[in-house]
Design a protein around this motif. Sequence first.
Motif, short mmCIF file in Angstrom:
data_model
loop_
_atom_site.label_atom_id
_atom_site.label_comp_id
_atom_site.label_asym_id
_atom_site.label_seq_id
_atom_site.Cartn_x
_atom_site.Cartn_y
_atom_site.Cartn_z
N ASP A 1 0.87 -1.19 0.00
CA ASP A 1 0.00 0.00 0.00
C ASP A 1 0.90 1.24 0.00
O ASP A 1 2.12 1.12 -0.08
N ASN A 2 0.31 2.44 0.10
CA ASN A 2 1.15 3.64 -0.05
C ASN A 2 1.59 4.22 1.30
O ASN A 2 2.03 5.36 1.36
N ALA B 1 4.37 0.62 -4.26
CA ALA B 1 2.96 1.02 -4.18
C ALA B 1 2.48 1.55 -5.51
O ALA B 1 1.43 2.19 -5.60
N PRO C 1 -1.66 0.23 -7.51
CA PRO C 1 -2.77 -0.12 -6.60
C PRO C 1 -3.95 -0.68 -7.38
O PRO C 1 -4.15 -0.32 -8.53
N ASN D 1 -6.20 3.77 -1.76
CA ASN D 1 -5.41 3.66 -0.55
C ASN D 1 -6.01 4.47 0.60
O ASN D 1 -5.44 4.54 1.68
N ARG E 1 -6.43 -0.51 1.29
CA ARG E 1 -4.99 -0.72 1.52
C ARG E 1 -4.68 -2.21 1.66
O ARG E 1 -3.67 -2.70 1.16
N ASN F 1 -4.44 -3.72 -1.58
CA ASN F 1 -3.22 -3.35 -2.31
C ASN F 1 -1.97 -4.08 -1.82
O ASN F 1 -1.02 -4.25 -2.57
#
Lengths: 258, 592
Positions: free
Chosen positions: B524-525, B567, B570, B574, B580, B583
Amino acid sequence: MKTLFTPNANPQRLVFMSMVAAQAFVLLLLWMFYPLQLFPSLGDVFRSLGSLIADQGLIQELWASMTTALQSIAIATVLALLISYLTALPFFRPIAYAATKMRYLTLTGLTFFMALMVSSGHEVKLSVLIFGATVYLVTGMTSVILTTTQEEMDHARTLGMSEWRAFYEVVVLGKLDEMLEVVRQNFAIIWTMITLVETLYQSEGGIGLLLYKQNRYLHLDGVVAIQLVILATGALQDYVFVLLRRVFFPYSWLGAAK
Amino acid sequence: MTTRGKIVLGALLAVLLYFGINKLVSSGAVFKKAEAQSVLLNSIELPTATGGSRANIAVPLAPLPGATPAEKGAPVVWEVMAWNSQMAGMLANGGPRTTQGSSMAANGLDMQIVRQDDVSKMQADLVKNALDLQNNPETPGLIVSIMGDGLPAFSAVQMQLQKAGTSLQILPYSCGKSFGEDKLMGPKEWLDNPKSALGKTIACYLRDGDQNIALKWCADNGLKVNPDETTYDPEAVNFMAASDFLVAAEKYIVGKPESRTKVVNGKNTGVKTDVVADGVATWTPGDVNIAKQKGGLVNIVSTKDYSNQMPNIMVTTKRWYDAHQKEVTGIMTAMAVAGDQVKTHPEALQRAADISAAVYGDQDKPGAYWLKYYKGVSETDRNGEVVELGGSKAFNFADNLTLFGLDNGGTNIYASVYKTFGDVQKRLYPKELPSYVPLDEMLDLDLLRKLQTQYKGKAIAPAETQKFAADDEIRQSVSKRAWNIEFETGKSAFTPETQRQLNQLFDDLVVAGRLKVAVHGHTDNVGDPQRNQQLSEDRALAVEHWLEQKSSSAFPDGRVQVYAHGATEPVASNASPKGRAQNRRVEIVLGN
């Protein structure tokens, strides 16, 4: 009691019915207490029947097959009546003759051509059943027509009827009850073929497909249960035909041996 | 009442009855049929085979078997389908009945090979043989050959065998496998975009190996499948049942619509809709018929890709197996010897093909036909598309050690195949196949181990290995799917719940033995992009290491490749915790 073993006897209804019940009971007892090694037990069959009805839609499938069967026998009857009555005209006799001989054809491979001729899976199913039933019906019906005696025809002629009229009264109307009997006898053909066509086109389900699936996984109890259901359906159907004949042709039993 | 009155009344009654019952039945008020939901299968993984001795040992050409029946030895019957994976067995026997100078005769056997294409007949014959053996132990034993992935369904015969006082037993030896000839064919766009198969219909013989290929492909691509062949789910891949693999091809060629009830989210809408066959799962010559008569379909995936899916598995009754250990060892030895011959020497293969023609008995298919489709060929269809047809492989002894996991660092590939497809069939058809026999109850590797000890130190021909070049990327992907493999936050360690997922992934990848595996790691980011990049790589590597550690034979060097995306790709927003979680994933791409 003695009448049960006397040739041509007519036992009392009650005696006869109790005898039938006793015979069925003995069969059930044998099944219950002397199970064969691989044949499913009575209990298993009933359990399986219960689960088939409750979870796998046996009733719906039976109805789906029933409607297909009725649809095809109706069309086949009309076709067969037409073909066999037309045998009165010499021009049409070869057609009837050919139709009766087509009983010997096997359906393997034929279904492919039928599929090419009609437009959907359902129609292929119907056409296979109609074909199968028609050839047997024509055979039975033409032989009924052949039982027309010279006396019957002459009787009509002496009443001043034209040849067409005499044919209509004696052969068409006069034999209608026997035609119904021919349909009853040959309806069974449809049921023996229904598993075949339902496995060819499985999208619409049907009791034949259910039977096929049970057999595929060797659920022999389910197989026996479904066979019994088909048997019972057939018996009921026979009974309905007899009833129809009694209602619509009350006099057709006059000539039967007592 | 007049007759006319009766007719009118009768017709009225009939009409009322018909519509009444119809209404009642379709309303579901009486005994409702259980509705079948479309199912997203867990990815189906098959083992890859490699390993074995690297030494290049050439087996000298042995004298070919004679043509005169030997007429002595322990009698046994082998029922087979017309299937090219049996080449080694054919050469071993020398003819439909064991001939003089054949390796079966040398091992004291008198085997009759009989063609039987009907699986339920095979099952019935096994039960009959069990009963005969009970009454007379001198009765010739019966061995039947079936497709390895079809054994869970075949094991339904167990209940009947138990009533006959015995059970099903596997011979711990396989004479070969399907390698390309069983396949899923579909429109070309399915190759580029598997999702375009949703709402489409595949014709096949249900609940068997052909359908298994299609099911695995759907599972690997995360496509839902509709198990009910009487309904149509526009959001899943549907199946059209055919009575055999040739009829399946015919359904596509003829193209007639079949009427079905539409379901949405597992709910019956009561709406009728027409479906036609858009794709076909079949095998040779079903694929040949499609190519020659209509065309328009290409190979989507085949047993060349899922190279471990379909070994030829021989089963018999435990009653015969236990009493005839010597004969079983003899059959295994004879097939091992013949396997080497078939694999190494064209003369031996040619002879095996001629024997096949004699056993299968199709007048229009001489030895040359079986030879051609054993090797596999590429032909153009009516529309000029190139289609690969046929393809099988014979096994030798070392191949069997690999298949059953007795080579170094090996995994029991067949066990993975069996469990994988048993679970799939059970999940899709719980009514028909509520359970299947655990493999341990049928498979005992003792005899294979004994032979292995016997051969120890001797030079045996090596198993066929799949070589993967380390830097060779996947050019044509067969499937792509995200796996729900969870990691502890910020680390590349698996959570305990993930173990089950990983085992499934392992089994799934083992079936697809010949395909390369690309593991794509994503995060995720949250956090530093550089750190995420590293983390995604670590996670993908963790999966690779786990696989390679579990079986070095199934995952040789170069088969698994790792890609880290951080990331950057995706699949969900997010912004939410749910997105998330989606992802943070590992995607597995299988391909050539």
